[in-house]
Design a protein around this motif. Structure first.
Motif, PDB file in Angstrom:
ATOM      1  N   SER A 146      22.314   3.908   6.156  1.00 61.70           N
ATOM      2  CA  SER A 146      21.769   3.465   7.429  1.00 61.70           C
ATOM      3  C   SER A 146      22.753   3.720   8.556  1.00 61.70           C
ATOM      4  O   SER A 146      23.907   4.041   8.350  1.00 61.70           O
ATOM      5  N   TYR A 147      22.223   3.582   9.769  1.00 60.03           N
ATOM      6  CA  TYR A 147      23.054   3.714  10.950  1.00 60.03           C
ATOM      7  C   TYR A 147      22.948   2.399  11.695  1.00 60.03           C
ATOM      8  O   TYR A 147      21.868   1.935  11.999  1.00 60.03           O
ATOM      9  N   SER A 148      24.074   1.768  11.934  1.00 63.95           N
ATOM     10  CA  SER A 148      24.055   0.435  12.520  1.00 63.95           C
ATOM     11  C   SER A 148      24.742   0.445  13.867  1.00 63.95           C
ATOM     12  O   SER A 148      25.842   0.941  14.007  1.00 63.95           O
ATOM     13  N   GLU A 149      24.054  -0.089  14.851  1.00 66.65           N
ATOM     14  CA  GLU A 149      24.676  -0.242  16.159  1.00 66.65           C
ATOM     15  C   GLU A 149      23.927  -1.326  16.919  1.00 66.65           C
ATOM     16  O   GLU A 149      22.806  -1.668  16.611  1.00 66.65           O
ATOM     17  N   GLU A 150      24.605  -1.902  17.924  1.00 65.44           N
ATOM     18  CA  GLU A 150      23.903  -2.849  18.759  1.00 65.44           C
ATOM     19  C   GLU A 150      23.054  -2.053  19.727  1.00 65.44           C
ATOM     20  O   GLU A 150      23.543  -1.224  20.477  1.00 65.44           O
ATOM     21  N   ILE A 217      14.291   0.333  15.088  1.00 70.01           N
ATOM     22  CA  ILE A 217      14.849   1.170  14.020  1.00 70.01           C
ATOM     23  C   ILE A 217      15.681   2.295  14.645  1.00 70.01           C
ATOM     24  O   ILE A 217      15.165   3.111  15.409  1.00 70.01           O
ATOM     25  N   LYS A 218      16.963   2.321  14.317  1.00 68.19           N
ATOM     26  CA  LYS A 218      17.889   3.271  14.937  1.00 68.19           C
ATOM     27  C   LYS A 218      18.616   4.106  13.880  1.00 68.19           C
ATOM     28  O   LYS A 218      19.065   3.578  12.864  1.00 68.19           O
ATOM     29  N   LEU A 274      14.695  11.193   7.252  1.00 66.63           N
ATOM     30  CA  LEU A 274      13.611  10.788   6.351  1.00 66.63           C
ATOM     31  C   LEU A 274      14.119   9.869   5.240  1.00 66.63           C
ATOM     32  O   LEU A 274      13.447   8.899   4.867  1.00 66.63           O
ATOM     33  N   LEU A 275      15.292  10.184   4.710  1.00 66.14           N
ATOM     34  CA  LEU A 275      15.879   9.324   3.674  1.00 66.14           C
ATOM     35  C   LEU A 275      16.079   7.915   4.223  1.00 66.14           C
ATOM     36  O   LEU A 275      15.798   6.924   3.537  1.00 66.14           O
ATOM     37  N   PHE A 276      16.569   7.824   5.447  1.00 60.44           N
ATOM     38  CA  PHE A 276      16.761   6.523   6.085  1.00 60.44           C
ATOM     39  C   PHE A 276      15.435   5.759   6.177  1.00 60.44           C
ATOM     40  O   PHE A 276      15.351   4.575   5.853  1.00 60.44           O
ATOM     41  N   LEU A 277      14.377   6.457   6.606  1.00 60.32           N
ATOM     42  CA  LEU A 277      13.065   5.810   6.734  1.00 60.32           C
ATOM     43  C   LEU A 277      12.535   5.360   5.381  1.00 60.32           C
ATOM     44  O   LEU A 277      12.037   4.239   5.227  1.00 60.32           O
ATOM     45  N   ILE A 285       9.352   3.327   5.190  1.00 52.23           N
ATOM     46  CA  ILE A 285       8.568   3.805   6.333  1.00 52.23           C
ATOM     47  C   ILE A 285       8.161   5.253   6.074  1.00 52.23           C
ATOM     48  O   ILE A 285       9.003   6.137   5.936  1.00 52.23           O
ATOM     49  N   VAL A 286       6.864   5.487   5.984  1.00 52.91           N
ATOM     50  CA  VAL A 286       6.330   6.824   5.749  1.00 52.91           C
ATOM     51  C   VAL A 286       5.915   7.401   7.099  1.00 52.91           C
ATOM     52  O   VAL A 286       5.091   6.801   7.806  1.00 52.91           O
ATOM     53  N   HIS A 287       6.469   8.544   7.472  1.00 55.17           N
ATOM     54  CA  HIS A 287       6.242   9.116   8.796  1.00 55.17           C
ATOM     55  C   HIS A 287       4.817   9.638   8.946  1.00 55.17           C
ATOM     56  O   HIS A 287       4.149   9.385   9.935  1.00 55.17           O
ATOM     57  N   ARG A 288       4.345  10.416   7.997  1.00 52.64           N
ATOM     58  CA  ARG A 288       2.977  10.951   7.924  1.00 52.64           C
ATOM     59  C   ARG A 288       2.655  12.114   8.862  1.00 52.64           C
ATOM     60  O   ARG A 288       1.519  12.582   8.885  1.00 52.64           O
ATOM     61  N   ASP A 289       3.629  12.580   9.634  1.00 54.49           N
ATOM     62  CA  ASP A 289       3.325  13.739  10.494  1.00 54.49           C
ATOM     63  C   ASP A 289       4.566  14.588  10.722  1.00 54.49           C
ATOM     64  O   ASP A 289       4.907  14.939  11.854  1.00 54.49           O
ATOM     65  N   ILE A 290       5.246  14.937   9.620  1.00 56.50           N
ATOM     66  CA  ILE A 290       6.425  15.794   9.707  1.00 56.50           C
ATOM     67  C   ILE A 290       5.980  17.239   9.942  1.00 56.50           C
ATOM     68  O   ILE A 290       5.203  17.801   9.176  1.00 56.50           O
ATOM     69  N   LYS A 291       6.446  17.822  11.025  1.00 56.23           N
ATOM     70  CA  LYS A 291       6.156  19.221  11.378  1.00 56.23           C
ATOM     71  C   LYS A 291       7.169  19.652  12.436  1.00 56.23           C
ATOM     72  O   LYS A 291       7.813  18.799  13.074  1.00 56.23           O
ATOM     73  N   PRO A 292       7.336  20.951  12.661  1.00 56.08           N
ATOM     74  CA  PRO A 292       8.354  21.410  13.629  1.00 56.08           C
ATOM     75  C   PRO A 292       8.197  20.831  15.032  1.00 56.08           C
ATOM     76  O   PRO A 292       9.190  20.565  15.700  1.00 56.08           O
ATOM     77  N   ALA A 293       6.960  20.618  15.478  1.00 51.37           N
ATOM     78  CA  ALA A 293       6.745  20.070  16.819  1.00 51.37           C
ATOM     79  C   ALA A 293       7.249  18.635  16.946  1.00 51.37           C
ATOM     80  O   ALA A 293       7.524  18.166  18.057  1.00 51.37           O
ATOM     81  N   ASN A 294       7.387  17.945  15.833  1.00 48.17           N
ATOM     82  CA  ASN A 294       7.881  16.564  15.848  1.00 48.17           C
ATOM     83  C   ASN A 294       9.349  16.461  15.458  1.00 48.17           C
ATOM     84  O   ASN A 294       9.842  15.368  15.173  1.00 48.17           O
TER      85      ASN A 294
END
Length: 447
Positions: A146-150, A217-218, A274-277, A285-294
């Motif tokens: 994970s990535y943790s920050e305030e 979520i960061k 994606l691993l983080f999600l 958390i499943v993104h459901r719309d992975i593509k180059p435009a995103n």
């Protein structure tokens, strides 16, 4: 008198089972029971409840929160002794549980309390800037991946939105998606942002709700939602600006060029995001719309996943039955299309298609051929006795490690295979790191 001093007047029943150690991970029972809190500090609890009730009034979250927060801080322990401060936080946490349990059915009020006093952190805090805009702060969880920050998330005014974009000037228009138009802008603090303008209907209200619910979520490889403005007929979502646009523009733009190494770095960035999600502790958390435009690219070409409008939070290792198939044609898992079960392996499939595009520079269906063919089928055909090098993007001019290329191609084909045979994103990250290491070593020998 502070919470801890009041509670110390109480004689502890060592056989009672309270809450403190259940939250601290010690595995035992709390020194404080519900009856203790009510008996010893019931009057202060009532004061806190009355002051926090003001958030129901016309003054709303900002005005009501100030009074609630002031009372909350007044019962805080002032000593700098860390162990005593922790005990006091636990004591106040006991009060918070009782406070919210009295109105557990009032989700709107509890949500206001949550945002006013903090976001999953103790001691809890909230503040408002000079213009009255609410700033919600929270310290995020930490895991190995994970990535943790305030982080800071703001509710902006319409005036700020128009000021940042020069009243939605077409000179600041940078694109349009299904959800609405996107403008670049500069906030008062000089931060460069991308602002998505959404005209609301029932579907868009759901979209906005789902997007803003993930605002906390960061991660370096996720586009940060910095804030929003919400009104009955429209909404503005404010994101960090990624100066180099999206991956689609770089893969398919005739004047754009991505080196082999940069493509691997982009793939690795996306895989880490994606691993983080997928391993998010509160639910995969499943993104459901992975593509180059995103997949957006920062000024330094760091890749960041964007557009979480279709995301779903599910229990890790489980699936969710969707009432309809969502996603983009060519990137949607065929198994999901059949059974409509949402799970993390659907993202793995989509990412496998993106890997094929990074290798080939081709769109999901090549319409230039006499017989249009899906990119996945083209790749599979070449592995059955064809020349794999023919699959490489011509823009690369052969400047890549063939061993690394074959490794990534194999990874991509495994990712779009049967669900049971697909790798996890953790395994994908390991393979991409191996490919990048191979390429780095080849470049050091043949610069």
């Amino acid at each position: 008198m502070d919470c801890l001093t009041l509670m110390n007047n109480n004689s502890t029943d060592i056989f009672s089972c309270g809450i403190e150690k259940l939250t601290s991970g010690a595995g035992g029972c709390s020194d404080y029971s519900e009856i203790d809190v009510l008996n010893e500090i019931g009057s202060r609890l009532n004061s806190l409840r009355d002051d926090c009730r003001l958030m129901d009034s016309e003054g709303g979250l900002t005005k009501g929160c100030n009074k609630c927060l002031k009372t909350w801080r007044e019962i805080a322990y002032t000593s700098k002794n860390d162990s005593m401060k922790l005990e006091d936080d636990i004591c106040r946490f006991s009060m918070l549980i009782l406070l919210t349990s009295q109105r557990v059915a009032d989700e709107s009020w509890i949500d206001k309390i949550f945002h006013c006093l903090g976001d999953n952190s103790l001691p809890l805090a909230s503040s408002a800037d000079e213009s009255g805009n609410e700033t919600i702060r929270s310290t995020k969880f930490k895991t190995d991946e994970s990535y943790s920050e305030e982080s800071s998330y703001r509710r902006l005014s319409l005036k700020e939105i128009y000021s940042a974009t020069d009243s939605l000037s077409m000179s600041n228009f940078i694109g349009q998606g299904i959800a609405g138009k996107v403008y670049k802008g500069i906030l008062a603090d000089r931060q460069h942002v991308a602002i998505k303008h959404i005209i609301k209907d029932e579907q868009m209200e759901t979209f906005v709700r789902e997007v803003t619910s993930l605002s906390h979520i960061k991660h370096p490889n996720l586009v940060s939602l910095l804030g929003h403005y919400d009104a009955p007929i429209e909404c503005f979502l404010v994101y960090e600006l990624c100066h180099n646009g999206n991956l689609s523009e770089w893969l398919f733009g005739k004047s754009k060029y991505l080196s082999w190494r940069r493509r691997l770095e982009i793939a690795l960035d996306c895989a880490r995001g994606l691993l983080f999600l997928h391993s998010y502790p509160q639910g995969s958390i499943v993104h459901r719309d992975i593509k180059p435009a995103n997949i957006l690219l920062s000024a330094s070409f760091e890749a960041k996943l964007s557009d979480f409008g279709l995301s779903k939070i599910i229990s890790i290792g489980h699936s969710y039955a969707s009432s309809e198939v969502r996603g983009t044609y060519g990137y949607v898992d065929p198994e999901y299309q059949k059974n409509r079960h949402v799970n993390s392996y659907g993202d793995v499939y989509s990412f496998g298609i993106v890997l094929l595009q990074l290798l080939s520079g081709q769109r999901v269906i090549n319409l230039d051929l006499k017989n249009p063919m899906p990119l996945s089928k083209m790749a599979k055909n070449l592995t059955k006795g064809g020349n794999i090098k023919e699959f490489a993007d011509l823009k690369l001019e052969g400047k890549f490690s063939m061993e690394a290329f074959e490794l990534v191609l194999k990874l991509a084909l495994t990712s779009i295979g049967l669900k049971q045979q697909r790798p996890s994103m953790e395994q994908v990250v390991v393979k991409l790191e191996e490919a990048l290491d191979l390429s780095t070593r080849v470049e050091s020998v043949h610069p």
